[in-house]
Scaffold this active site. Structure first.
Site, PDB file in Angstrom:
ATOM      1  N   ASN A   9       0.868  -1.182   0.000  1.00  0.00           N
ATOM      2  CA  ASN A   9       0.000   0.000   0.000  1.00  0.00           C
ATOM      3  C   ASN A   9       0.904   1.231   0.000  1.00  0.00           C
ATOM      4  O   ASN A   9       1.494   1.566   1.025  1.00  0.00           O
ATOM      5  CB  ASN A   9      -0.897  -0.032   1.253  1.00  0.00           C
ATOM      6  CG  ASN A   9      -1.775   1.194   1.354  1.00  0.00           C
ATOM      7  OD1 ASN A   9      -1.810   2.033   0.451  1.00  0.00           O
ATOM      8  ND2 ASN A   9      -2.493   1.310   2.461  1.00  0.00           N
ATOM      9  N   LYS A  11       0.130   4.251  -0.264  1.00  0.00           N
ATOM     10  CA  LYS A  11      -0.507   5.430   0.354  1.00  0.00           C
ATOM     11  C   LYS A  11      -0.256   6.673  -0.516  1.00  0.00           C
ATOM     12  O   LYS A  11      -0.173   6.549  -1.737  1.00  0.00           O
ATOM     13  CB  LYS A  11      -0.031   5.596   1.804  1.00  0.00           C
ATOM     14  CG  LYS A  11      -0.234   4.306   2.609  1.00  0.00           C
ATOM     15  CD  LYS A  11      -0.079   4.465   4.091  1.00  0.00           C
ATOM     16  CE  LYS A  11      -0.272   3.111   4.775  1.00  0.00           C
ATOM     17  NZ  LYS A  11      -0.206   3.176   6.228  1.00  0.00           N
ATOM     18  N   HIS A 106      -9.572   0.928   5.278  1.00  0.00           N
ATOM     19  CA  HIS A 106      -8.277   1.157   5.928  1.00  0.00           C
ATOM     20  C   HIS A 106      -8.485   2.103   7.103  1.00  0.00           C
ATOM     21  O   HIS A 106      -9.296   3.021   7.036  1.00  0.00           O
ATOM     22  CB  HIS A 106      -7.290   1.766   4.920  1.00  0.00           C
ATOM     23  CG  HIS A 106      -5.885   1.738   5.434  1.00  0.00           C
ATOM     24  ND1 HIS A 106      -5.420   2.658   6.362  1.00  0.00           N
ATOM     25  CD2 HIS A 106      -4.853   0.897   5.176  1.00  0.00           C
ATOM     26  CE1 HIS A 106      -4.166   2.372   6.638  1.00  0.00           C
ATOM     27  NE2 HIS A 106      -3.795   1.315   5.943  1.00  0.00           N
ATOM     28  N   GLU A 108      -6.878   4.509   8.138  1.00  0.00           N
ATOM     29  CA  GLU A 108      -6.678   5.938   7.823  1.00  0.00           C
ATOM     30  C   GLU A 108      -7.940   6.524   7.198  1.00  0.00           C
ATOM     31  O   GLU A 108      -8.256   7.695   7.387  1.00  0.00           O
ATOM     32  CB  GLU A 108      -5.447   6.094   6.910  1.00  0.00           C
ATOM     33  CG  GLU A 108      -4.161   5.877   7.695  1.00  0.00           C
ATOM     34  CD  GLU A 108      -2.999   5.316   6.885  1.00  0.00           C
ATOM     35  OE1 GLU A 108      -3.029   5.384   5.648  1.00  0.00           O
ATOM     36  OE2 GLU A 108      -2.065   4.785   7.517  1.00  0.00           O
ATOM     37  N   GLU A 178      -5.170  -5.073  10.552  1.00  0.00           N
ATOM     38  CA  GLU A 178      -4.158  -4.038  10.757  1.00  0.00           C
ATOM     39  C   GLU A 178      -4.425  -3.325  12.088  1.00  0.00           C
ATOM     40  O   GLU A 178      -5.242  -2.394  12.143  1.00  0.00           O
ATOM     41  CB  GLU A 178      -4.217  -3.004   9.626  1.00  0.00           C
ATOM     42  CG  GLU A 178      -3.956  -3.574   8.248  1.00  0.00           C
ATOM     43  CD  GLU A 178      -3.406  -2.509   7.289  1.00  0.00           C
ATOM     44  OE1 GLU A 178      -2.457  -2.827   6.574  1.00  0.00           O
ATOM     45  OE2 GLU A 178      -3.910  -1.375   7.283  1.00  0.00           O
ATOM     46  N   GLY A 184       2.554   2.272  10.853  1.00  0.00           N
ATOM     47  CA  GLY A 184       3.483   3.391  10.715  1.00  0.00           C
ATOM     48  C   GLY A 184       4.205   3.752  12.001  1.00  0.00           C
ATOM     49  O   GLY A 184       4.821   4.811  12.097  1.00  0.00           O
ATOM     50  N   SER A 224       3.560  -2.118  10.379  1.00  0.00           N
ATOM     51  CA  SER A 224       5.014  -2.187  10.594  1.00  0.00           C
ATOM     52  C   SER A 224       5.603  -3.563  10.275  1.00  0.00           C
ATOM     53  O   SER A 224       6.559  -4.001  10.919  1.00  0.00           O
ATOM     54  CB  SER A 224       5.372  -1.749  12.019  1.00  0.00           C
ATOM     55  OG  SER A 224       4.962  -0.409  12.227  1.00  0.00           O
TER      56      SER A 224
HETATM   57  P1  13P Z   1       3.061   0.349   7.689  1.00  0.00           P
HETATM   58  O1  13P Z   1       3.593  -0.927   7.106  1.00  0.00           O
HETATM   59  O2  13P Z   1       3.784   1.564   7.209  1.00  0.00           O
HETATM   60  O3  13P Z   1       2.936   0.283   9.175  1.00  0.00           O
HETATM   61  O4  13P Z   1       1.567   0.522   7.123  1.00  0.00           O
HETATM   62  C1  13P Z   1       0.693  -0.553   7.165  1.00  0.00           C
HETATM   63  C2  13P Z   1      -0.512  -0.207   6.421  1.00  0.00           C
HETATM   64  O5  13P Z   1      -1.260   0.680   6.795  1.00  0.00           O
HETATM   65  C3  13P Z   1      -0.775  -0.937   5.169  1.00  0.00           C
HETATM   66  O6  13P Z   1      -2.044  -0.692   4.689  1.00  0.00           O
END
Ligand code: 13P
Length: 265
Positions: A9, A11, A106, A108, A178, A184, A224
């Site tokens: 992803n 982003k 997601h 976010e 997740e 992150g 992560s």
């Molecule tokens: P990270 O791997 O940067 O923690 O992000 C995970 C994520 O949100 C994948 O959709």
């Protein structure tokens, strides 16, 4: 048959040039990998999916042709079929450019864009109707885990998001666990925490839909996940792959994660 999947992803990162470079390097590595490393070693090559920003979808789809083993998906879609929704993108449009996956729910999107259960269920419906595979995300916040509510939070997200559908629809869904506190942050769920939640998710599916579909559905871990910890996470029986954020932007790291998935059966 349960699919092993490693998904990146991206982003809201990378310029077009950077995206092309990253994807080009990944393509070379995937080609070599398939030709040499895997020769004669069975067919447990994980499916690789990249989720670039919308703008780069067509470029990436054109790059990954034939049997590179890389699919392309969108990071989101709108919950309506079409209409006066300035700035939005419909599931049908994503499908029309040749993408095959879409991320829905997601954390976010849930936290920064106020996307709730009802709206996410609409998105899932449209994704399926338009021939896309939804990667439906679920996961608890840290205070919810600390209060011991994480299993219930994830169950509720899944019940509203996907566990209302017909069996033949659910078969086409991929789930990504997740934990929000791991995204992150550099703080990964331990392999035991990941396995325990994935087993819980599979049990929820088994209880409502039966053994066969529970065994066949792919459940990815995200948060992560990196080149160092991927092997241990993937060694768990219910962790079928990863949805990778930061580490998917570095070709060496992402490729290592793909190899770890393959090595772990
Ligand atoms: P990270 O791997 O940067 O923690 O992000 C995970 C994520 O949100 C994948 O959709």
């Amino acid at each position: 048959m349960r699919k092993k999947i490693v998904a990146g992803n991206w982003k809201m990162n990378l310029s077009l040039e950077e995206a092309k470079t990253l994807a080009g390097e990944l393509k070379v590595k995937m080609d070599q990998y398939k030709d040499t490393i895997l020769e004669g070693s069975g067919n447990n090559i994980p499916e690789v999916v990249i989720f670039p920003p919308y703008l780069y979808l067509t470029g990436m789809i054109d790059l990954f042709v034939h049997d590179d083993g890389v699919s392309v998906g969108a990071q989101n879609c709108h919950h309506e079929e079409s209409g006066a929704f300035t700035g939005e993108v419909a599931a049908s449009m994503i499908h029309s450019v040749g993408a095959s996956y879409v991320i829905i729910g997601h954390s976010e999107r849930r936290s920064q864009f106020g996307e709730g259960d009802k709206l996410l269920a609409e998105k899932v419906k449209l994704a399926l109707k338009n021939g896309l595979t939804p990667v439906f995300c679920c996961g608890e916040q840290l205070p919810e885990r600390e209060a011991g509510k994480h299993f219930q939070v994830v169950a509720d997200q899944l019940l509203h998001g996907v566990l209302w559908m017909e069996k033949d629809q659910l078969e086409r869904v991929v789930i990504a666990y997740e934990p929000v506190w791991a995204i992150g942050t550099g703080k990964t769920a331990s392999p035991d925490q990941a396995q325990e939640m994935h087993a819980h998710i599979r049990k929820l599916i088994r209880d409502s839909y039966g053994e066969q579909i529970a065994e066949n559905i792919s459940i990815l871990y995200g948060g992560s996940c990196n080149a160092k910890n991927a092997g241990e996470l993937f060694s768990n029986p219910d962790v079928d792959g990863g949805l990778i954020g930061g580490a998917s932007l570095k070709v060496e790291d992402f490729f290592t994660i793909i190899k770890r998935r393959q090595e772990n059966g």
